[in-house]
Design an enzyme around this catalytic site. Structure first.
Site, PDB file in Angstrom:
ATOM      1  N   ASP A  67     -35.575  -5.230   1.299  1.00 32.94           N
ATOM      2  CA  ASP A  67     -35.836  -5.435  -0.124  1.00 32.94           C
ATOM      3  C   ASP A  67     -36.579  -4.265  -0.750  1.00 32.94           C
ATOM      4  OD1 ASP A  67     -38.210  -5.894   1.252  1.00 32.94           O
ATOM      5  OD2 ASP A  67     -38.257  -8.027   0.838  1.00 32.94           O
ATOM      6  N   ASN A 136     -45.246 -18.921   1.878  1.00 32.52           N
ATOM      7  CA  ASN A 136     -44.419 -20.023   1.358  1.00 32.52           C
ATOM      8  C   ASN A 136     -43.075 -20.114   2.077  1.00 32.52           C
ATOM      9  OD1 ASN A 136     -43.085 -17.833   0.371  1.00 32.52           O
ATOM     10  ND2 ASN A 136     -43.332 -18.325  -1.794  1.00 32.52           N
ATOM     11  N   HIS A 138     -40.946 -17.587   2.659  1.00 34.55           N
ATOM     12  CA  HIS A 138     -39.872 -16.663   2.250  1.00 34.55           C
ATOM     13  C   HIS A 138     -39.582 -15.633   3.343  1.00 34.55           C
ATOM     14  CE1 HIS A 138     -43.058 -13.892   0.298  1.00 34.55           C
ATOM     15  NE2 HIS A 138     -42.399 -13.092   1.101  1.00 34.55           N
ATOM     16  N   GLU A 143     -37.321 -16.343  -2.118  1.00 40.85           N
ATOM     17  CA  GLU A 143     -38.355 -17.336  -2.384  1.00 40.85           C
ATOM     18  C   GLU A 143     -37.782 -18.746  -2.217  1.00 40.85           C
ATOM     19  OE1 GLU A 143     -41.257 -16.305  -2.512  1.00 40.85           O
ATOM     20  OE2 GLU A 143     -41.708 -14.889  -4.127  1.00 40.85           O
TER      21      GLU A 143
HETATM   22  C1  GLP Z   1     -43.304  -9.384   1.476  1.00 43.18           C
HETATM   23  C2  GLP Z   1     -42.008  -8.874   2.088  1.00 43.18           C
HETATM   24  C3  GLP Z   1     -41.566  -9.739   3.244  1.00 43.18           C
HETATM   25  C4  GLP Z   1     -42.730  -9.973   4.195  1.00 43.18           C
HETATM   26  C5  GLP Z   1     -43.829 -10.678   3.479  1.00 43.18           C
HETATM   27  C6  GLP Z   1     -45.028 -11.008   4.351  1.00 43.18           C
HETATM   28  O1  GLP Z   1     -43.110 -10.403   0.574  1.00 43.18           O
HETATM   29  N1  GLP Z   1     -40.958  -8.796   1.136  1.00 43.18           N
HETATM   30  O2  GLP Z   1     -40.488  -9.107   3.912  1.00 43.18           O
HETATM   31  O3  GLP Z   1     -42.308 -10.729   5.291  1.00 43.18           O
HETATM   32  O4  GLP Z   1     -44.256  -9.828   2.423  1.00 43.18           O
HETATM   33  O5  GLP Z   1     -45.892  -9.927   4.363  1.00 43.18           O
HETATM   34  P1  GLP Z   1     -47.180  -9.779   5.257  1.00 43.18           P
HETATM   35  O6  GLP Z   1     -46.722  -9.302   6.563  1.00 43.18           O
HETATM   36  O7  GLP Z   1     -48.001  -8.739   4.514  1.00 43.18           O
HETATM   37  O8  GLP Z   1     -47.844 -11.103   5.299  1.00 43.18           O
END
Ligand code: GLP
Length: 255
Positions: A67, A136, A138, A143
């Site tokens: 993304d 959440n 995702h 989402e």
């Molecule tokens: C973002 C990314 C996800 C990732 C998520 C969790 O939203 N788009 O790919 O899994 O964050 O991030 P973290 O590892 O900082 O908790």
């Protein structure tokens, strides 16, 4: 699902590193799906160390990131382009022209989603998709309520996600409201998925993903339909699971 519960975050990251390096060594032309977020930083640092120690080469590897935020250019310090370049790509022997991320400022977002999907297909599909998980549930930026069949497209970010990512943006700068993300259908097309979750704030999402119903309310639960999905957690992220004894029986300490 293969559920590997490691004693702590370090062990979880080390376990994931081993799987990725073994995958690339077995398939020098691997097509890796890559993720961003705080969880991946220590993992990429270890991969860089392994490369520097001569344990792996990325010379033949192609990558596709999950993304990118919409509305910020690739050179923005908080773009995922910058994250990937600074944390991983510039430290390894990967051919930069074979690294791909969705463009965050396309003329036409729908066309950009289709172009990205076509590039993945032209590369032969993703052999190993790395994933984190949001609080959440995702994956990528899919989402809750995302279609389980979705393809690369625009998603509006939830306030939970924007708040979680605010720490990565300079004070006073608005966090983006939209992102271009691979869809859940895109992710499920990968031949293998590897999701890493560490820390107590992921415990509910991990339990919903592994033991909850398959539901768009927890996008990561779609991985229950995948034939080759591995979930690596530390004990904190696994703390809400009910079948822990079974997972530990099958893979003691995630081994
Ligand atoms: C973002 C990314 C996800 C990732 C998520 C969790 O939203 N788009 O790919 O899994 O964050 O991030 P973290 O590892 O900082 O908790």
């Amino acid at each position: 699902m293969k559920v590997l519960i490691c004693p702590d975050r370090d062990a979880a990251i080390e376990r994931a590193k081993g799987i990725i390096i073994d995958h690339v060594n077995a398939r020098p032309k691997a097509v890796l799906g890559l993720a961003t977020g705080g969880t991946m930083v220590p993992l990429y640092e270890r991969i860089v160390s392994a490369y520097q120690a001569g344990a792996v080469s990325f010379a033949g590897v192609t990558t596709f990131n999950l993304d990118e935020y919409i509305g910020i250019p690739p050179e923005h310090p908080c773009s995922y382009h910058t994250y990937m370049r600074d944390i991983l790509f510039r430290h390894i022997d990967i051919d930069q022209s074979r690294t791909h991320l969705p463009h965050g400022m396309p003329d036409d977002v729908d066309a950009e989603g289709e172009r990205y999907e076509a590039e993945i297909t032209a590369a032969g599909g993703i052999s190993l998709q790395l994933l984190g998980i949001g609080k959440n549930g995702h994956i990528g930026f899919n989402e809750p309520s995302s279609s389980l069949a979705s393809r690369t497209r625009v998603k509006t970010l939830t306030e939970t996600t924007r708040n979680a990512n605010r720490q990565y943006f300079p004070e006073g700068e608005e966090t983006p409201r939209f992102a271009l993300t691979m869809g859940i259908g895109t992710i499920l097309d990968a031949r293998e998925c590897l999701l890493i979750a560490t820390g107590a704030d992921k415990a509910q999402a991990v339990a919903d993903m592994i033991e909850g119903p398959v539901s768009a309310a927890c996008p990561a639960s779609a991985l229950q339909f995948h034939r080759h999905a591995t979930i690596i957690t530390d004990e904190e992220a696994a703390s809400q699971l009910r079948l822990t004894d079974y997972y530990q029986h099958v893979h003691p300490d995630g081994i």
